[in-house]
Design a protein around this motif. Structure first.
Motif, PDB file in Angstrom:
ATOM      1  N   GLU A 170     -70.783  58.429  91.140  1.00 34.19           N
ATOM      2  CA  GLU A 170     -70.509  57.366  91.059  1.00 34.19           C
ATOM      3  C   GLU A 170     -71.404  56.817  91.619  1.00 34.19           C
ATOM      4  O   GLU A 170     -70.957  55.290  90.808  1.00 34.19           O
ATOM      5  N   ILE A 171     -72.720  57.065  92.164  1.00 35.66           N
ATOM      6  CA  ILE A 171     -73.126  55.571  92.915  1.00 35.66           C
ATOM      7  C   ILE A 171     -73.918  55.017  91.333  1.00 35.66           C
ATOM      8  O   ILE A 171     -74.423  54.036  91.392  1.00 35.66           O
ATOM      9  N   ASP A 172     -74.497  56.116  90.462  1.00 34.51           N
ATOM     10  CA  ASP A 172     -75.299  55.996  89.616  1.00 34.51           C
ATOM     11  C   ASP A 172     -74.264  55.210  88.580  1.00 34.51           C
ATOM     12  O   ASP A 172     -74.013  54.120  87.702  1.00 34.51           O
ATOM     13  N   GLN A 173     -73.045  55.180  88.228  1.00 30.99           N
ATOM     14  CA  GLN A 173     -72.376  54.942  86.978  1.00 30.99           C
ATOM     15  C   GLN A 173     -72.018  53.712  87.677  1.00 30.99           C
ATOM     16  O   GLN A 173     -71.943  52.801  86.732  1.00 30.99           O
ATOM     17  N   LEU A 174     -72.444  52.912  89.322  1.00 30.40           N
ATOM     18  CA  LEU A 174     -72.248  51.593  90.054  1.00 30.40           C
ATOM     19  C   LEU A 174     -72.914  50.660  89.466  1.00 30.40           C
ATOM     20  O   LEU A 174     -73.370  49.805  88.559  1.00 30.40           O
ATOM     21  N   ALA A 175     -74.196  51.554  89.568  1.00 34.12           N
ATOM     22  CA  ALA A 175     -75.262  50.977  89.113  1.00 34.12           C
ATOM     23  C   ALA A 175     -75.564  50.869  87.590  1.00 34.12           C
ATOM     24  O   ALA A 175     -75.819  49.583  87.348  1.00 34.12           O
ATOM     25  N   SER A 176     -75.592  51.608  87.201  1.00 34.26           N
ATOM     26  CA  SER A 176     -75.203  51.479  85.814  1.00 34.26           C
ATOM     27  C   SER A 176     -74.617  50.125  85.028  1.00 34.26           C
ATOM     28  O   SER A 176     -74.101  49.634  84.033  1.00 34.26           O
ATOM     29  N   LYS A 177     -73.410  50.088  85.549  1.00 31.72           N
ATOM     30  CA  LYS A 177     -72.555  49.179  84.839  1.00 31.72           C
ATOM     31  C   LYS A 177     -72.844  47.640  85.393  1.00 31.72           C
ATOM     32  O   LYS A 177     -72.708  47.169  84.890  1.00 31.72           O
ATOM     33  N   LYS A 178     -73.168  47.336  86.929  1.00 28.46           N
ATOM     34  CA  LYS A 178     -73.872  46.598  86.883  1.00 28.46           C
ATOM     35  C   LYS A 178     -74.889  46.064  86.767  1.00 28.46           C
ATOM     36  O   LYS A 178     -74.458  44.858  86.018  1.00 28.46           O
ATOM     37  N   GLU A 179     -76.103  46.606  85.745  1.00 28.42           N
ATOM     38  CA  GLU A 179     -77.019  46.606  84.789  1.00 28.42           C
ATOM     39  C   GLU A 179     -76.415  46.184  83.977  1.00 28.42           C
ATOM     40  O   GLU A 179     -77.242  44.974  83.232  1.00 28.42           O
ATOM     41  N   LYS A 180     -75.957  46.482  83.238  1.00 27.36           N
ATOM     42  CA  LYS A 180     -75.265  46.372  82.128  1.00 27.36           C
ATOM     43  C   LYS A 180     -74.710  44.488  82.301  1.00 27.36           C
ATOM     44  O   LYS A 180     -75.046  44.216  81.092  1.00 27.36           O
ATOM     45  N   GLU A 181     -73.901  44.902  83.260  1.00 27.03           N
ATOM     46  CA  GLU A 181     -73.529  43.762  83.250  1.00 27.03           C
ATOM     47  C   GLU A 181     -74.183  42.092  83.335  1.00 27.03           C
ATOM     48  O   GLU A 181     -73.996  41.269  82.414  1.00 27.03           O
ATOM     49  N   ILE A 182     -75.171  42.487  84.109  1.00 23.29           N
ATOM     50  CA  ILE A 182     -76.465  41.658  84.858  1.00 23.29           C
ATOM     51  C   ILE A 182     -77.933  41.481  83.507  1.00 23.29           C
ATOM     52  O   ILE A 182     -78.238  40.160  83.123  1.00 23.29           O
ATOM     53  N   MET A 183     -77.382  42.392  82.129  1.00 25.16           N
ATOM     54  CA  MET A 183     -78.565  42.774  81.408  1.00 25.16           C
ATOM     55  C   MET A 183     -77.451  41.877  80.330  1.00 25.16           C
ATOM     56  O   MET A 183     -78.647  41.655  78.624  1.00 25.16           O
ATOM     57  N   GLU A 184     -76.044  41.324  79.980  1.00 22.87           N
ATOM     58  CA  GLU A 184     -75.563  41.119  79.044  1.00 22.87           C
ATOM     59  C   GLU A 184     -75.886  39.326  79.071  1.00 22.87           C
ATOM     60  O   GLU A 184     -75.686  38.994  79.851  1.00 22.87           O
ATOM     61  N   ILE A 185     -76.148  39.279  77.912  1.00 28.02           N
ATOM     62  CA  ILE A 185     -76.328  37.487  77.338  1.00 28.02           C
ATOM     63  C   ILE A 185     -75.224  36.639  77.262  1.00 28.02           C
ATOM     64  O   ILE A 185     -73.987  37.255  76.749  1.00 28.02           O
TER      65      ILE A 185
END
Length: 185
Positions: A170-185
């Motif tokens: 669950e922690i990994d999923q939250l981290a990848s979701k947040k990273e995707k949100e940050i990296m999207e332009i």
């Protein structure tokens, strides 16, 4: 007895994940997010008070947060609190409200934020593993005192590991979701 230990451990792990989610909410990802103000405190009659308790915080546009104090005399104090915080945004004062305009993030800043996302995730995993270790120690102690059998201990160890794996996933999923949100332009 054993079920109570598992229930307590699961509650602690849930709290660790909740803390991670609140940390992620405070990371600004180029989009306006009122949660970045959660840790900003304003001097209100000599007491440090969260902004959302002395003002209406809204998002009128995708990149703008608006702060309208209920007591207009607090406008300067709120402006000062935002300036001295680590948000990194200069508020615009129009006399009755403050506007925080969130600029789009540059590539370097996105990478920094992405690293901090994974650092928070790793810290949370360490907390979850610590909870697991404490639980396993308690179970081994119960085995020493002959409160549970060897088979019970083996089954409990597997159950503890499954619980830990579920939270780490669950922690990994939250981290990848947040990273995707940050990296999207």
């Amino acid at each position: 007895m054993m079920e109570q230990l598992f229930k307590t451990a699961e509650e602690k792990m849930n709290k660790s994940v909740a803390v991670l989610q609140s940390e992620y909410a405070a990371i600004r990802a180029g989009r306006a997010n009122p949660a970045v103000l959660d840790k900003v405190l304003v001097e209100y009659y000599g007491t440090p008070t969260p902004i959302n308790q002395v003002a209406a915080v809204s998002v009128p546009e995708p990149r703008t947060v608006m702060i309208q104090p209920w007591d207009k005399t607090l406008l300067k104090a709120i402006e000062k609190a935002v300036l001295t915080s680590d948000i990194g945004i200069n508020p615009q004062n129009d006399g009755s409200a403050l506007r925080l305009n969130f600029p789009p993030l540059n590539e370097e800043r996105r990478r920094e934020l992405s690293k901090s996302v994974y650092k928070y995730a790793e810290d949370t995993k360490v907390a979850v593993r610590s909870i697991r270790r404490d639980l396993v120690d308690k179970l081994k102690d119960m085995k020493k005192k002959s409160e549970i059998t060897e088979d019970d201990l083996k089954n409990a160890d597997k159950k503890v590991q499954d619980l830990t794996d579920r939270f780490c996933k669950e922690i990994d999923q939250l981290a990848s979701k947040k990273e995707k949100e940050i990296m999207e332009i």
